[in-house]
Write a protein that holds these residues in place. Structure first.
Motif, mmCIF file in Angstrom:
data_model
loop_
_atom_site.group_PDB
_atom_site.id
_atom_site.type_symbol
_atom_site.label_atom_id
_atom_site.label_comp_id
_atom_site.label_asym_id
_atom_site.label_seq_id
_atom_site.Cartn_x
_atom_site.Cartn_y
_atom_site.Cartn_z
ATOM 1 N N ALA A 99 10.447 -3.144 6.980
ATOM 2 C CA ALA A 99 9.628 -2.519 8.019
ATOM 3 C C ALA A 99 8.281 -2.053 7.469
ATOM 4 O O ALA A 99 7.266 -2.069 8.178
ATOM 5 N N GLY A 100 8.266 -1.634 6.198
ATOM 6 C CA GLY A 100 7.025 -1.174 5.582
ATOM 7 C C GLY A 100 6.214 -2.280 4.948
ATOM 8 O O GLY A 100 5.173 -2.011 4.329
ATOM 9 N N ASN A 101 6.682 -3.526 5.078
ATOM 10 C CA ASN A 101 5.995 -4.687 4.496
ATOM 11 C C ASN A 101 5.851 -4.583 2.979
ATOM 12 O O ASN A 101 4.813 -4.943 2.408
ATOM 13 N N TYR A 102 6.895 -4.078 2.345
ATOM 14 C CA TYR A 102 6.892 -3.978 0.886
ATOM 15 C C TYR A 102 7.699 -5.123 0.267
ATOM 16 O O TYR A 102 8.737 -5.526 0.801
ATOM 17 N N ALA B 82 0.824 -1.205 0.000
ATOM 18 C CA ALA B 82 0.000 0.000 0.000
ATOM 19 C C ALA B 82 0.861 1.259 0.000
ATOM 20 O O ALA B 82 1.827 1.364 0.761
ATOM 21 N N GLY B 83 0.533 2.216 -0.877
ATOM 22 C CA GLY B 83 1.237 3.491 -0.915
ATOM 23 C C GLY B 83 2.688 3.375 -1.323
ATOM 24 O O GLY B 83 3.538 4.142 -0.843
ATOM 25 N N ALA B 84 3.001 2.452 -2.244
ATOM 26 C CA ALA B 84 4.397 2.198 -2.611
ATOM 27 C C ALA B 84 5.064 3.419 -3.242
ATOM 28 O O ALA B 84 6.228 3.714 -2.944
ATOM 29 N N LYS C 187 15.499 5.659 -2.762
ATOM 30 C CA LYS C 187 16.588 4.740 -2.380
ATOM 31 C C LYS C 187 16.321 4.130 -1.009
ATOM 32 O O LYS C 187 17.157 4.213 -0.096
ATOM 33 N N PRO C 188 15.194 3.468 -0.805
ATOM 34 C CA PRO C 188 14.936 2.870 0.510
ATOM 35 C C PRO C 188 15.875 1.700 0.785
ATOM 36 O O PRO C 188 16.258 0.966 -0.128
ATOM 37 N N SER C 189 16.236 1.557 2.037
ATOM 38 C CA SER C 189 17.103 0.448 2.429
ATOM 39 C C SER C 189 16.289 -0.841 2.522
ATOM 40 O O SER C 189 15.047 -0.816 2.559
ATOM 41 N N THR C 190 17.000 -1.948 2.597
ATOM 42 C CA THR C 190 16.334 -3.243 2.768
ATOM 43 C C THR C 190 15.534 -3.257 4.066
ATOM 44 O O THR C 190 14.418 -3.791 4.129
ATOM 45 N N GLU C 191 16.105 -2.645 5.103
ATOM 46 C CA GLU C 191 15.423 -2.597 6.398
ATOM 47 C C GLU C 191 14.129 -1.794 6.315
ATOM 48 O O GLU C 191 13.100 -2.174 6.884
#
Length: 342
Positions: free
Chosen positions: A37-40, A17-19, A29-33
């Protein structure tokens, strides 16, 4: 300098949601963490690559690596979350749906693992179907379909129905149908994986024959490294939506960029593809000695000559000019040693 036929820049496909807003919040550039955490789920993650005219790019990876999603993003069969897909100077992510339909009808060919032939239509009618969708009159589309049917080696079977054909013949119909529109870019998603090994080899041969004649720009998905070596100009290996490494088969096997690529290619026999150029020592400034070998020859084909010589064997280019020398230790190290990174 030749421009790429199709390129992608910082391409993302996130599920969740809201990607798109999430990517903006992390400056793309989101990190893996942060993703976790955002369930993406990152099916395609910040991929940038160029595919040159007439080049075959093979995309590989385990199930769930994102390879098929990347192909579908390039054709916009799946809507990317962010980034750019540039085709002939146009960003496809800004194209309208009507424009994309026209591009797919006239400039993109697609072949998938599922042949998806129309069972109630003959070979000729199946091949002519995309031309019918374009609005081409019956005589023109059937003439074109006959040309392509002959091209893929099915002349004489125009009136057959899919149920009357072998698996390999059905796949040829699928290939012919995708070629009927004269596509500029050809997308193939594991097109031969459902075939028996012998038929699969025959279809690879047929594919290479067609490519030699037509010189299409191709994105080819496979999980088989042997198949990739046979057909690819360059190979991209994916994991968790990321392209771990992009290069030739030689580069991937002899100089892996990551531990994952090293493990992925660990069992590949080098004698399938290593060339003299990968192991020689550069040399120039004199006439080559008798018995010189060609720069692009496979190492396995010249190994006996080099291993039986006390001195390095000269290497020449296509013009017969000296470009290097190949020694016995270099052949042994290339075929049986570790990495060949500079």
């Amino acid at each position: 300098m030749t421009e790429a036929k199709i390129s992608c820049r910082n391409l993302w496909k996130l599920y969740g949601a809201g990607a798109d807003e999430f990517l903006k919040q992390h400056s793309g550039k989101p990190s893996t963490e942060a993703l976790r955490a955002g369930n993406y789920v990152s099916a395609v993650r910040d991929v940038s690559l160029d595919i040159m005219p007439g080049q075959i790019l093979v995309v590989m990876g385990l199930s769930g690596s994102g390879k098929s999603t990347l192909l579908r993003c390039l054709a916009r069969l799946v809507e990317p979350t962010a980034g750019e897909v540039i085709f002939e100077g146009q960003n496809l992510l800004k194209a309208t749906e009507a424009e994309m339909i026209e591009l797919r009808r006239h400039k993109m060919g697609m072949v998938f693992q599922n042949f998806a032939l129309l069972p109630h239509r003959t070979v000729l009618e199946n091949v002519a179907f995309p031309l019918q969708v374009q609005g081409m009159n019956r005589r023109q589309r059937e003439d074109r379909a006959r040309e392509v049917v002959e091209l893929v080696g099915l002349k004489g079977r125009e009136s057959y129905y899919p149920r009357q054909l072998s698996g390999g013949q059905q796949q040829r119909v699928g290939i012919a149908r995708s070629l009927a529109v004269g596509p500029d870019v050809w997308f193939l998603d594991e097109p031969f994986s459902a075939l028996d090994p012998l038929i699969r080899r025959e279809m690879q041969d047929e594919f290479l024959r067609l490519q030699q004649m037509l010189s299409k720009t191709i994105v080819f998905i496979t999980h088989d490294f042997g198949e990739a070596i046979r057909v690819a100009d360059r190979i991209a290996i994916m994991k968790d939506g990321l392209v771990e490494q992009l290069g030739t088969a030689e580069e991937l096997v002899t100089c892996p960029a990551t531990p994952y690529v090293a493990e992925f290619t660990r069992e590949i026999s080098r004698d399938q593809f290593l060339s003299v150029s990968s192991a020689m020592t550069p040399a120039k400034g004199r006439r080559p000695l008798d018995g010189a070998i060609k720069l692009q020859a496979r190492l396995v084909d010249v190994a006996r000559q080099v291993l039986s010589s006390d001195d390095p064997v000269d290497v020449v280019d296509d013009n017969g000019l000296l470009v290097g020398a190949l020694s016995r230790p270099a052949v042994i190290n290339a075929l049986y040693g570790k990495e060949l990174c500079p």
